[in-house]
Design a protein around this motif. Structure first.
Motif, short mmCIF file in Angstrom:
data_model
loop_
_atom_site.label_atom_id
_atom_site.label_comp_id
_atom_site.label_asym_id
_atom_site.label_seq_id
_atom_site.Cartn_x
_atom_site.Cartn_y
_atom_site.Cartn_z
N ASN A 45 0.85 -1.18 0.00
CA ASN A 45 0.00 0.00 0.00
C ASN A 45 0.90 1.24 0.00
O ASN A 45 1.52 1.56 1.01
CB ASN A 45 -0.91 -0.02 1.22
N LYS A 46 0.95 1.90 -1.14
CA LYS A 46 1.84 3.05 -1.30
C LYS A 46 1.25 4.30 -0.66
O LYS A 46 0.11 4.65 -0.91
CB LYS A 46 2.08 3.33 -2.78
N GLY A 47 2.05 4.98 0.15
CA GLY A 47 1.64 6.25 0.74
C GLY A 47 1.67 7.37 -0.28
O GLY A 47 0.97 8.37 -0.14
N ARG A 48 2.49 7.22 -1.30
CA ARG A 48 2.48 8.11 -2.46
C ARG A 48 3.03 7.32 -3.64
O ARG A 48 3.60 6.25 -3.48
CB ARG A 48 3.25 9.40 -2.19
N GLY A 49 2.87 7.88 -4.82
CA GLY A 49 3.13 7.16 -6.06
C GLY A 49 4.49 6.49 -6.18
O GLY A 49 4.60 5.41 -6.75
N ILE A 50 5.55 7.12 -5.67
CA ILE A 50 6.87 6.51 -5.85
C ILE A 50 7.10 5.36 -4.88
O ILE A 50 8.09 4.64 -4.99
CB ILE A 50 8.00 7.55 -5.75
N GLY A 51 6.20 5.15 -3.93
CA GLY A 51 6.28 3.99 -3.05
C GLY A 51 7.37 4.05 -2.00
O GLY A 51 7.91 3.01 -1.61
N ASP A 52 7.67 5.23 -1.51
CA ASP A 52 8.71 5.35 -0.47
C ASP A 52 8.11 5.45 0.93
O ASP A 52 8.82 5.72 1.89
CB ASP A 52 9.64 6.52 -0.76
N CYS A 53 6.81 5.18 1.05
CA CYS A 53 6.15 5.14 2.35
C CYS A 53 4.87 4.34 2.19
O CYS A 53 4.39 4.13 1.08
CB CYS A 53 5.86 6.55 2.87
N GLY A 54 4.35 3.87 3.31
CA GLY A 54 3.12 3.07 3.29
C GLY A 54 3.28 1.82 4.11
O GLY A 54 3.98 1.81 5.12
N THR A 55 2.64 0.72 3.64
CA THR A 55 2.71 -0.55 4.34
C THR A 55 2.99 -1.67 3.33
O THR A 55 2.59 -1.58 2.17
CB THR A 55 1.41 -0.89 5.09
#
Length: 155
Positions: A107-117
């Motif tokens: 689950n990407k916190g933003r498009g580039i996928g440098d945060c989330g779960t």
């Protein structure tokens, strides 16, 4: 923590197309209009695992995990375990690897996928067991391999 024994690998055989009963099940669970093809894998002689397209955002796509019989009947939604004190919710950007019987989500916190779960579950023969859960609450360019590990099963 106890070790989790993952189930053996079943023969894939012929898999059915998504039956109408699964579309109705997804709609009853408040999914956005389920559209597109569902991913399906065989977990046992009379057990199929489906990932039904459920909701979509700019770069995240949620799926409804469902178990059925071999014909796609008797659907039951899978409640994936999360870290203690928090349910996992619907898997996002999910993929099921039939060779290893593992389900992953990112689950990407933003498009580039440098945060989330990011989570991984393994099929244990009668349920999915959480194998690993990682999170990064701050979007600061940190790759997911270096995120904070909140759960990792032994073995």
């Amino acid at each position: 923590a106890p070790r989790i024994a993952l189930a053996g690998l079943p023969s894939q055989g012929a898999l059915p197309r998504r039956p109408a009963s699964l579309r109705a099940e997804a709609l009853s669970r408040e999914c956005d209009q389920p559209r597109g093809e569902a991913d399906v894998a065989r977990l046992g002689p009379d057990l199929l695992f489906w990932l039904l397209p459920c909701a979509a955002g700019a770069y995240n796509f949620a799926s409804l995990p469902v178990l059925t019989d071999a014909r796609g009947g008797s659907p039951r939604v899978v409640a994936l375990p999360g870290v203690p004190g928090r349910p996992a919710g619907l898997p996002v950007n999910a993929a099921f690897e039939a060779r290893t019987n593992r389900l992953t989500q990112f689950n990407k916190g933003r498009g580039i996928g440098d945060c989330g779960t990011a989570g991984t579950w393994g099929w244990a023969g009668d349920r999915f067991a959480l194998l690993e859960w990682r999170e990064m609450p701050d979007c600061r360019g940190i790759p997911d391999t270096d995120w904070i590990v909140l759960h990792r099963s032994p073995g």
